[in-house]
Design a protein around this motif. Structure first.
Motif, PDB file in Angstrom:
ATOM      1  N   ARG A 121       1.025  -1.457  -0.454  1.00 35.76           N
ATOM      2  CA  ARG A 121      -0.514   0.294  -0.115  1.00 35.76           C
ATOM      3  C   ARG A 121       1.286   0.994   0.971  1.00 35.76           C
ATOM      4  O   ARG A 121       0.471   2.381  -0.696  1.00 35.76           O
ATOM      5  CB  ARG A 121      -0.864   0.404   0.954  1.00 35.76           C
ATOM      6  CG  ARG A 121      -1.654   1.380   1.538  1.00 35.76           C
ATOM      7  CD  ARG A 121      -2.884   1.594   2.342  1.00 35.76           C
ATOM      8  NE  ARG A 121      -2.246   0.698   3.460  1.00 35.76           N
ATOM      9  CZ  ARG A 121      -1.047   1.592   4.564  1.00 35.76           C
ATOM     10  NH1 ARG A 121      -1.283   2.263   3.815  1.00 35.76           N
ATOM     11  NH2 ARG A 121      -0.975   1.302   5.477  1.00 35.76           N
ATOM     12  N   LYS A 122       1.583   1.529   0.748  1.00 36.30           N
ATOM     13  CA  LYS A 122       2.234   2.617   0.660  1.00 36.30           C
ATOM     14  C   LYS A 122       3.165   2.524  -0.506  1.00 36.30           C
ATOM     15  O   LYS A 122       3.866   3.892  -0.682  1.00 36.30           O
ATOM     16  CB  LYS A 122       3.441   2.570   2.302  1.00 36.30           C
ATOM     17  CG  LYS A 122       3.232   2.392   3.252  1.00 36.30           C
ATOM     18  CD  LYS A 122       4.403   2.547   4.252  1.00 36.30           C
ATOM     19  CE  LYS A 122       3.893   2.595   5.549  1.00 36.30           C
ATOM     20  NZ  LYS A 122       4.475   2.548   6.797  1.00 36.30           N
ATOM     21  N   GLU A 123       4.062   0.915  -0.783  1.00 33.83           N
ATOM     22  CA  GLU A 123       4.176   1.882  -2.297  1.00 33.83           C
ATOM     23  C   GLU A 123       3.475   2.567  -3.410  1.00 33.83           C
ATOM     24  O   GLU A 123       3.645   2.768  -4.239  1.00 33.83           O
ATOM     25  CB  GLU A 123       4.828  -0.025  -2.798  1.00 33.83           C
ATOM     26  CG  GLU A 123       5.893   0.313  -3.750  1.00 33.83           C
ATOM     27  CD  GLU A 123       6.049  -0.855  -4.346  1.00 33.83           C
ATOM     28  OE1 GLU A 123       6.143  -1.964  -5.339  1.00 33.83           O
ATOM     29  OE2 GLU A 123       6.975  -1.929  -4.064  1.00 33.83           O
ATOM     30  N   ILE A 124       2.544   1.876  -3.309  1.00 37.50           N
ATOM     31  CA  ILE A 124       1.408   2.134  -4.919  1.00 37.50           C
ATOM     32  C   ILE A 124       1.098   3.877  -4.005  1.00 37.50           C
ATOM     33  O   ILE A 124       1.017   4.459  -4.791  1.00 37.50           O
ATOM     34  CB  ILE A 124       0.280   1.768  -4.213  1.00 37.50           C
ATOM     35  CG1 ILE A 124       0.124  -0.575  -5.142  1.00 37.50           C
ATOM     36  CG2 ILE A 124      -1.296   1.969  -4.850  1.00 37.50           C
ATOM     37  CD1 ILE A 124      -0.760  -0.885  -4.148  1.00 37.50           C
ATOM     38  N   THR A 128       1.242   6.949  -6.677  1.00 38.91           N
ATOM     39  CA  THR A 128       0.595   7.604  -7.358  1.00 38.91           C
ATOM     40  C   THR A 128       0.604   9.140  -6.835  1.00 38.91           C
ATOM     41  O   THR A 128       0.689  10.465  -7.471  1.00 38.91           O
ATOM     42  CB  THR A 128      -0.522   7.474  -6.720  1.00 38.91           C
ATOM     43  OG1 THR A 128      -0.372   7.421  -5.122  1.00 38.91           O
ATOM     44  CG2 THR A 128      -0.994   5.838  -6.902  1.00 38.91           C
ATOM     45  N   LYS A 129       1.751   9.378  -6.044  1.00 34.27           N
ATOM     46  CA  LYS A 129       2.420  11.205  -5.935  1.00 34.27           C
ATOM     47  C   LYS A 129       2.948  11.824  -6.382  1.00 34.27           C
ATOM     48  O   LYS A 129       3.335  13.028  -7.015  1.00 34.27           O
ATOM     49  CB  LYS A 129       3.252  11.179  -4.271  1.00 34.27           C
ATOM     50  CG  LYS A 129       2.428  11.092  -2.979  1.00 34.27           C
ATOM     51  CD  LYS A 129       3.265  11.157  -1.484  1.00 34.27           C
ATOM     52  CE  LYS A 129       2.434  10.628  -0.892  1.00 34.27           C
ATOM     53  NZ  LYS A 129       3.869  10.429   0.395  1.00 34.27           N
ATOM     54  N   LYS A 130       3.847  10.548  -7.433  1.00 40.74           N
ATOM     55  CA  LYS A 130       4.964  10.882  -8.868  1.00 40.74           C
ATOM     56  C   LYS A 130       4.437  11.725  -9.569  1.00 40.74           C
ATOM     57  O   LYS A 130       2.914  11.583 -10.031  1.00 40.74           O
ATOM     58  CB  LYS A 130       5.748  10.012  -9.044  1.00 40.74           C
ATOM     59  CG  LYS A 130       7.092   9.841  -7.435  1.00 40.74           C
ATOM     60  CD  LYS A 130       7.730   8.706  -7.889  1.00 40.74           C
ATOM     61  CE  LYS A 130       8.528   8.378  -6.646  1.00 40.74           C
ATOM     62  NZ  LYS A 130       9.618   7.628  -7.083  1.00 40.74           N
TER      63      LYS A 130
END
Length: 130
Positions: A121-124, A128-130
């Motif tokens: 989840r943190k990786e996703i 999505t922030k980028k």
């Protein structure tokens, strides 16, 4: 009232442990911490209902996702333990002492799956922030 007692106990233990830990060798501290962990495990009470520590985790979206990844046998065991605990709780009873979950037998069966779900989840979220 119980939560207040637990927080007071935690605070008192934390304060006394800080003093004792500064003056003891790491080996003695390890044994002391293990003893405290076993004592606290017994005081929580879920083991008297036959529950494991991971059975008591509040079910949020991450936990639900981790539960969906559990092997079927492990999930069935979890459901059995929770249903039995609910039944005992309704009857206001506990299991016989020889059936209590022991500290040494309580394995973290859900934590590896939960850690993996949280990492994904943190990786996703990072992507999505980028």
């Amino acid at each position: 009232m119980t939560s207040d007692l637990i927080s007071l106990t935690r605070h008192a233990l934390r304060s006394s442990l800080e003093l004792k830990m500064a003056s003891r060798a790491p080996v003695a501290t390890g044994r002391l911490m293990l003893g405290i962990r076993k004592w606290y495990y017994g005081m929580c009470g879920f083991n008297k209902l036959g529950l494991m520590r991971d059975d008591t985790i509040e079910e949020d979206s991450d936990v639900k996702q981790a539960l969906s990844r559990l092997p079927e046998n492990e999930l069935n065991n979890r459901v059995f333990r929770i249903k039995r605990a609910l039944d005992l709780n309704m009857k206001q009873q506990i299991l016989p002492k020889d059936q209590w979950m022991k500290f040494e037998e309580d394995i973290s069966y859900l934590s590896p799956y939960l850690n993996e779900v949280i990492r994904e989840r943190k990786e996703i979220e990072e992507w999505t922030k980028k």
